[in-house]
Design a protein around this motif. Structure first.
Motif, PDB file in Angstrom:
ATOM      1  N   LEU A   1       0.958  -1.258  -0.071  1.00  0.00           N
ATOM      2  CA  LEU A   1       0.059  -0.095  -0.008  1.00  0.00           C
ATOM      3  C   LEU A   1       0.915   1.395  -0.010  1.00  0.00           C
ATOM      4  N   ARG A   2       0.214   2.304  -0.090  1.00  0.00           N
ATOM      5  CA  ARG A   2       1.055   3.523  -0.395  1.00  0.00           C
ATOM      6  C   ARG A   2       1.529   4.154   0.832  1.00  0.00           C
ATOM      7  N   ASP A   3       0.831   3.564   2.212  1.00  0.00           N
ATOM      8  CA  ASP A   3       1.095   3.916   3.443  1.00  0.00           C
ATOM      9  C   ASP A   3       2.117   2.970   4.052  1.00  0.00           C
ATOM     10  N   ASP A   4       2.696   2.012   3.245  1.00  0.00           N
ATOM     11  CA  ASP A   4       3.813   1.053   3.560  1.00  0.00           C
ATOM     12  C   ASP A   4       4.763   1.940   3.416  1.00  0.00           C
ATOM     13  N   PRO A   5       5.901   1.718   4.399  1.00  0.00           N
ATOM     14  CA  PRO A   5       7.261   2.286   3.894  1.00  0.00           C
ATOM     15  C   PRO A   5       7.800   2.155   2.561  1.00  0.00           C
ATOM     16  N   PRO A   6       8.182   3.287   2.025  1.00  0.00           N
ATOM     17  CA  PRO A   6       8.235   3.316   0.455  1.00  0.00           C
ATOM     18  C   PRO A   6       9.648   2.322   0.125  1.00  0.00           C
ATOM     19  N   GLY A   7      10.634   2.432   1.055  1.00  0.00           N
ATOM     20  CA  GLY A   7      11.619   1.504   0.961  1.00  0.00           C
ATOM     21  C   GLY A   7      11.440  -0.139   0.582  1.00  0.00           C
ATOM     22  N   GLU A   8      10.358  -0.780   1.213  1.00  0.00           N
ATOM     23  CA  GLU A   8       9.755  -1.993   0.844  1.00  0.00           C
ATOM     24  C   GLU A   8       9.416  -2.274  -0.350  1.00  0.00           C
ATOM     25  N   ALA A   9       8.581  -1.379  -1.144  1.00  0.00           N
ATOM     26  CA  ALA A   9       8.242  -1.545  -2.255  1.00  0.00           C
ATOM     27  C   ALA A   9       9.515  -1.530  -3.308  1.00  0.00           C
ATOM     28  N   ARG A  10      10.381  -0.566  -2.917  1.00  0.00           N
ATOM     29  CA  ARG A  10      11.566  -0.509  -3.779  1.00  0.00           C
ATOM     30  C   ARG A  10      12.542  -1.636  -3.729  1.00  0.00           C
ATOM     31  N   ALA A  11      12.665  -2.139  -2.504  1.00  0.00           N
ATOM     32  CA  ALA A  11      13.227  -3.431  -2.422  1.00  0.00           C
ATOM     33  C   ALA A  11      12.756  -4.807  -3.018  1.00  0.00           C
ATOM     34  N   TYR A  12      11.598  -4.986  -2.904  1.00  0.00           N
ATOM     35  CA  TYR A  12      10.897  -6.276  -3.441  1.00  0.00           C
ATOM     36  C   TYR A  12      10.405  -5.951  -4.905  1.00  0.00           C
ATOM     37  N   GLY A  13      10.041  -4.793  -5.100  1.00  0.00           N
ATOM     38  CA  GLY A  13       9.572  -4.551  -6.637  1.00  0.00           C
ATOM     39  C   GLY A  13       8.187  -5.346  -6.549  1.00  0.00           C
ATOM     40  N   ARG A  14       7.823  -5.780  -7.938  1.00  0.00           N
ATOM     41  CA  ARG A  14       6.710  -6.444  -8.332  1.00  0.00           C
ATOM     42  C   ARG A  14       6.630  -7.994  -7.417  1.00  0.00           C
ATOM     43  N   ASP A  15       7.750  -8.517  -6.910  1.00  0.00           N
ATOM     44  CA  ASP A  15       7.860  -9.738  -6.414  1.00  0.00           C
ATOM     45  C   ASP A  15       7.356  -9.841  -4.978  1.00  0.00           C
ATOM     46  N   GLY A  16       7.181  -8.565  -4.442  1.00  0.00           N
ATOM     47  CA  GLY A  16       7.051  -8.468  -2.878  1.00  0.00           C
ATOM     48  C   GLY A  16       5.269  -8.695  -2.530  1.00  0.00           C
ATOM     49  N   ILE A  17       5.187  -9.230  -1.242  1.00  0.00           N
ATOM     50  CA  ILE A  17       3.690  -9.288  -0.764  1.00  0.00           C
ATOM     51  C   ILE A  17       3.933  -9.239   0.376  1.00  0.00           C
ATOM     52  N   VAL A  18       2.963  -8.623   1.275  1.00  0.00           N
ATOM     53  CA  VAL A  18       2.787  -8.302   2.667  1.00  0.00           C
ATOM     54  C   VAL A  18       1.952  -9.440   3.344  1.00  0.00           C
ATOM     55  N   VAL A  19       2.291 -10.279   4.310  1.00  0.00           N
ATOM     56  CA  VAL A  19       1.560 -11.170   5.007  1.00  0.00           C
ATOM     57  C   VAL A  19       1.288 -10.289   6.298  1.00  0.00           C
ATOM     58  N   GLU A  20       0.057  -9.675   6.390  1.00  0.00           N
ATOM     59  CA  GLU A  20      -0.613  -9.130   7.700  1.00  0.00           C
ATOM     60  C   GLU A  20      -0.810 -10.333   8.739  1.00  0.00           C
ATOM     61  N   CYS A  21      -0.182  -9.767  10.055  1.00  0.00           N
ATOM     62  CA  CYS A  21      -0.357 -10.851  11.057  1.00  0.00           C
ATOM     63  C   CYS A  21      -0.699  -9.977  12.340  1.00  0.00           C
ATOM     64  N   ARG A  22      -1.232 -10.775  13.408  1.00  0.00           N
ATOM     65  CA  ARG A  22      -1.424 -10.153  14.518  1.00  0.00           C
ATOM     66  C   ARG A  22      -0.824 -10.517  15.717  1.00  0.00           C
ATOM     67  N   ASP A  23      -0.102 -10.039  16.511  1.00  0.00           N
ATOM     68  CA  ASP A  23       0.442 -10.633  17.840  1.00  0.00           C
ATOM     69  C   ASP A  23      -0.403  -9.938  18.866  1.00  0.00           C
ATOM     70  N   GLY A  24      -1.432 -10.694  19.589  1.00  0.00           N
ATOM     71  CA  GLY A  24      -2.092  -9.978  20.712  1.00  0.00           C
ATOM     72  C   GLY A  24      -2.997  -8.972  19.973  1.00  0.00           C
ATOM     73  N   GLY A  25      -2.922  -7.864  20.519  1.00  0.00           N
ATOM     74  CA  GLY A  25      -3.515  -6.491  19.815  1.00  0.00           C
ATOM     75  C   GLY A  25      -2.595  -5.802  19.083  1.00  0.00           C
ATOM     76  N   THR A  26      -1.577  -6.237  18.475  1.00  0.00           N
ATOM     77  CA  THR A  26      -0.353  -5.406  17.836  1.00  0.00           C
ATOM     78  C   THR A  26      -0.555  -6.066  16.338  1.00  0.00           C
ATOM     79  N   LEU A  27      -0.416  -5.146  15.204  1.00  0.00           N
ATOM     80  CA  LEU A  27      -0.244  -5.457  14.053  1.00  0.00           C
ATOM     81  C   LEU A  27       1.036  -5.858  13.318  1.00  0.00           C
ATOM     82  N   VAL A  28       1.475  -6.954  12.928  1.00  0.00           N
ATOM     83  CA  VAL A  28       2.736  -7.265  12.678  1.00  0.00           C
ATOM     84  C   VAL A  28       2.550  -7.369  10.889  1.00  0.00           C
ATOM     85  N   ARG A  29       3.475  -6.919  10.420  1.00  0.00           N
ATOM     86  CA  ARG A  29       3.696  -7.179   8.868  1.00  0.00           C
ATOM     87  C   ARG A  29       4.823  -7.874   8.629  1.00  0.00           C
ATOM     88  N   VAL A  30       4.825  -9.081   7.845  1.00  0.00           N
ATOM     89  CA  VAL A  30       5.852  -9.731   7.236  1.00  0.00           C
ATOM     90  C   VAL A  30       5.952  -9.433   5.795  1.00  0.00           C
TER      91      VAL A  30
END
Length: 358
Positions: A308-337
């Motif tokens: 998404l556009r509100d993700d850190p821009p460095g991630e999109a540049r590092a992974y390009g079209r090959d990247g994907i985000v696995v959204e997780c939750r640890d208790g009440g905290t959002l974690v992105r892999v």
């Protein structure tokens, strides 16, 4: 996304306001331009249907033909354009007047100082200059005066409406339509641009304002059908790409991955993920010799999504079209892999998501 699962107030929502303002202003400007067209069309018809004035008269409803002599040809720059004008002295007048011409052909380029011409007046303004059998319009001619406002309004109106739609999409569909982002808005804008091109060509090439409108309106169904079909096709492809089938690794596997979140193991120094050997762990090096943080069993997958556009821009540049985000939750905290798309099944399989995507 916030810890409670509500959409975050990210760039997708923030940029909706200026986009909406820009789109609405564009639409209003185009409507104003369109309101000028009927009056200019009526003036053109009245001018073309006017008859010559009786000798010695210059009433507004007829064409007054006034003999004159060319005194000079004048060229002046107006911005990046060049304005061509004839300086003429009308019979019986003591002073010369400057008549701006519509280009250089056929009269301006052929006359010389001392040549006799005829200036055609209608409603108090010089509308054409004649030399022998040749006639050339002036800048004040009402013939084709509708082309400028129509040529700006017909291309501008679809783009303005498209901008309003993009603003609405960013405000209401930014996260709900994640599989479609970021190309969905681009496809719709491309369709609006195609419609704008049809409007521009219609205003440029049509013989009348009505014909230009017919060309523009006739292009709407074709452009709409192609755009809708393209969006639906791409939506299906995007949905297929996000259907992750969990895979359990049978041996130790180290993946390139970044874990982000307000958790001890979610730090930027971790660039790898170890799976298949005990508890999964975020590591700073493939061997796990430094900064190795195990992932807790409370970490569960919410779904997978593109960047998404509100993700850190460095991630999109590092992974390009090959990247994907696995959204997780640890208790009440959002974690992105963040992982490569081909590695997502292993991550989902180890974290026990059941392949849920959204």
């Amino acid at each position: 996304m916030t810890a409670g699962g509500r959409p975050a107030r990210g760039p997708g929502r923030v940029r909706a306001v200026p986009l909406a303002v820009l789109g609405l202003l564009s639409v209003l400007a185009c409507v104003w331009l369109l309101s000028l067209v009927p009056g200019r069309v009526s003036a053109e018809r009245a001018y073309l249907g006017a008859s010559p004035c009786p000798p010695g008269t210059r009433t507004g409803a007829c064409l007054a033909l006034v003999p004159a002599t060319v005194e000079a040809r004048d060229e002046r720059r107006r911005g990046r354009a060049v304005v061509y004008a004839l300086v003429v002295v009308e019979d019986g007048a003591e002073t010369a007047r400057r008549v701006e011409m519509d280009g250089t052909s056929p009269v301006y380029g052929s006359v010389r100082p001392g040549d006799a011409v005829t200036v055609e007046y209608w409603r108090g303004a010089a509308r054409a200059v004649r030399s022998g059998d040749a006639a050339q319009r002036t800048e004040a001619s009402p013939v084709g005066a509708w082309r400028l406002p129509l040529g700006l309004a017909l291309p501008g109106l679809p783009l303005g409406c498209g901008t309003v739609w993009v603003a609405w999409w960013h405000r209401h569909r930014y996260r709900a339509a994640m599989p479609a982002r970021p190309w969905q808005t681009g496809m719709v804008v491309a369709g609006c641009a195609a419609e704008s091109a049809a409007g521009f060509l219609g205003a440029l090439a049509a013989d009348s304002a009505a014909a230009a409108l017919v060309v523009t309106v006739a292009a709407v169904p074709a452009v709409a059908v192609v755009t809708v079909l393209a969006v639906r096709w791409r939506l299906r492809r995007a949905a297929d790409a996000l259907r992750i089938t969990p895979v359990t690794p049978v041996e130790r596997t180290v993946l390139r991955a970044d874990v982000h979140g307000d958790v001890p193991y979610g730090v930027g120094t971790h660039g790898f993920l170890r799976l298949g050997e005990g508890a999964p762990a975020a590591m700073a090096d493939p061997g796990g010799r430094i900064a190795c943080e195990p992932l807790p069993p409370t970490l569960t997958v919410l779904g997978v999504r593109p960047f998404l556009r509100d993700d850190p821009p460095g991630e999109a540049r590092a992974y390009g079209r090959d990247g994907i985000v696995v959204e997780c939750r640890d208790g009440g905290t959002l974690v992105r892999v963040v992982v490569r798309r081909r590695d997502a099944p292993l991550v989902v399989g180890v974290l026990g998501a059941g392949g849920v995507s959204r």
